[in-house]
Scaffold this active site. Structure first.
Site, PDB file in Angstrom:
ATOM      1  N   CYS A 238     -16.383   3.395   0.133  1.00 45.24           N
ATOM      2  CA  CYS A 238     -15.240   2.527   0.451  1.00 45.24           C
ATOM      3  C   CYS A 238     -14.667   2.800   1.839  1.00 45.24           C
ATOM      4  CB  CYS A 238     -14.156   2.670  -0.612  1.00 45.24           C
ATOM      5  SG  CYS A 238     -13.557   4.352  -0.855  1.00 45.24           S
TER       6      CYS A 238
ATOM      7  N   ASP B 190     -16.644   8.552  -2.277  1.00 46.13           N
ATOM      8  CA  ASP B 190     -15.407   8.415  -1.512  1.00 46.13           C
ATOM      9  C   ASP B 190     -15.130   9.774  -0.873  1.00 46.13           C
ATOM     10  OD1 ASP B 190     -13.019   7.478  -0.475  1.00 46.13           O
ATOM     11  OD2 ASP B 190     -11.932   7.468  -2.383  1.00 46.13           O
TER      12      ASP B 190
ATOM     13  N   GLN C 253     -10.224  -3.037  -3.551  1.00 43.84           N
ATOM     14  CA  GLN C 253     -11.534  -2.485  -3.228  1.00 43.84           C
ATOM     15  C   GLN C 253     -12.503  -2.689  -4.385  1.00 43.84           C
ATOM     16  OE1 GLN C 253     -12.742  -0.651  -0.244  1.00 43.84           O
ATOM     17  NE2 GLN C 253     -14.541  -1.357  -1.359  1.00 43.84           N
TER      18      GLN C 253
ATOM     19  N   HIS D 222      -6.935   1.314  -6.807  1.00 42.49           N
ATOM     20  CA  HIS D 222      -7.314   0.545  -5.616  1.00 42.49           C
ATOM     21  C   HIS D 222      -8.047  -0.717  -6.073  1.00 42.49           C
ATOM     22  CE1 HIS D 222      -7.923  -0.400  -1.569  1.00 42.49           C
ATOM     23  NE2 HIS D 222      -8.635   0.627  -1.144  1.00 42.49           N
TER      24      HIS D 222
ATOM     25  N   ARG E  38     -14.231  -6.966   1.523  1.00 36.47           N
ATOM     26  CA  ARG E  38     -12.804  -6.742   1.318  1.00 36.47           C
ATOM     27  C   ARG E  38     -12.024  -8.024   1.633  1.00 36.47           C
ATOM     28  NH1 ARG E  38     -10.338  -1.886   1.372  1.00 36.47           N
ATOM     29  NH2 ARG E  38      -8.554  -3.199   0.819  1.00 36.47           N
TER      30      ARG E  38
ATOM     31  N   ARG F 176       0.885  -1.173   0.000  1.00 33.48           N
ATOM     32  CA  ARG F 176       0.000   0.000   0.000  1.00 33.48           C
ATOM     33  C   ARG F 176       0.915   1.212   0.000  1.00 33.48           C
ATOM     34  NH1 ARG F 176      -5.423   1.404   1.779  1.00 33.48           N
ATOM     35  NH2 ARG F 176      -5.455   3.352   2.947  1.00 33.48           N
TER      36      ARG F 176
END
Length: 321
Positions: free
Chosen positions: A266, A226, A132, A129, A294, A97
């Site tokens: 998310c 988001d 996700q 991402h 997830r 990440r």
């Protein structure tokens, strides 16, 4: 190597396989990571990504190792390439990440060049991402059934999350409408690339960019948002709050969508900014189902990353073929 930098890396060969593995009972998959380590390198902290990744590794019989950026000094004390090769000595998969997306292919190239059989999975970068987005595909299929022709409205910043979401939705054959303020939408070049993806997939999905949230939400089967200010953009907070005024998913916006519209986020959520508390906590919200998936998605991604090609596998098959 079956590296995963963004969701369209899976198309056409592997997209449906990842979803199939993700939604298979873990007991049927077996302990495919038994005796193996999985490196989880985090430049950015996260609640859902860390917990879902660690638990997915555990479900597959492996050992997750959480690594903070300060422990390895990514591109300060040691190059990303050397860190990748070091982690490759101990781990079957490297998940990272990161702030800078380019770190991920650099790590993958270094591993491949040194003959490490270790794939790299993007847990989040400034460009994408994918984990996700795979979780969102699972969630939307569970709620809506077959997705071709369904309408997804995204309200907010055309950011890394939005980019992966749009790619996933176009691969699924959904009509995607993205409403962003002027200056926060995809560039014309990016729009062309996304449209070209939809044409290559050939499932009828279309992309519409607009500056009007009601256009994106009109008749939508699912709405998505988001945060307006992502991690690393804190200095832009005041500017972004002003720019995104009127782009909240609230009860008034739900009124122009389908009556049974589902609302996704998310997370983390800023109630009163990109989404109202009444919507986030209301009957249309499916954010906790989405968050739970997830882990479902990570299980499928990890199992796919180490899977040997089956006998008679035909390259180039389209999703669902």
């Amino acid at each position: 190597m079956p590296d995963l930098f963004d969701v369209d890396d899976l198309w056409p060969d592997d997209y449906e396989r990842v979803l199939e593995l993700a939604t298979t009972d873990p007991g049927s998959l077996g302990p495919v990571l038994a005796g193996k380590g999985v490196a989880l390198l985090f430049e950015k902290p996260s609640a859902r990504t860390r917990n879902s990744s660690e638990m997915a590794v555990f479900e597959l019989g492996g050992h997750p190792v959480y690594i903070q950026a300060t422990e390895v000094g990514l591109d300060t004390r040691e190059s990303a390439e050397d860190i990748a090769r070091t982690l490759g000595c101990y781990h079957r998969i490297i998940c990272a990440r990161v702030f800078d997306h380019d770190v991920l292919p650099r790590m993958a190239v270094a591993l491949e060049g040194s003959n490490f059989d270790v794939p790299v999975v993007n847990l989040l970068s400034d460009e994408a991402h994918p984990c996700q987005a795979i979780a969102d595909a699972i969630t939307l299929r569970e709620l809506l059934g077959p997705l071709p022709g369904q309408i997804l409205g995204y309200i907010g910043d055309s950011n890394n999350m939005c980019r992966s979401l749009v790619k996933m939705a176009l691969i699924e054959g959904m009509d995607v409408r993205v409403a962003s303020p002027t200056g926060y939408s995809f560039s014309a070049e990016e729009q062309d690339r996304l449209t070209a993806l939809a044409e290559r997939v050939g499932r009828g999905g279309k992309l519409l960019l607009t500056h009007d949230p009601e256009v994106a939400a009109g008749g939508a089967d699912a709405l998505y948002t988001d945060v307006w200010t992502s991690m690393g953009q804190e200095k832009e907070t005041a500017e972004r709050l002003a720019a995104f005024e009127g782009f909240m998913i609230d009860d008034a916006l739900l009124d122009v969508a389908e009556p049974d519209v589902f609302v996704l986020h998310c997370l983390p959520a800023h109630r009163g900014e990109e989404i109202s508390a009444s919507v986030l906590e209301g009957p249309h919200s499916v954010v906790w189902k989405q968050a739970a998936h997830r882990q479902t998605a990570m299980r499928g991604i990890l199992a796919w990353a180490i899977e040997e090609p089956g006998p008679g596998a035909e390259p180039g098959a389209e999703p669902g073929a």
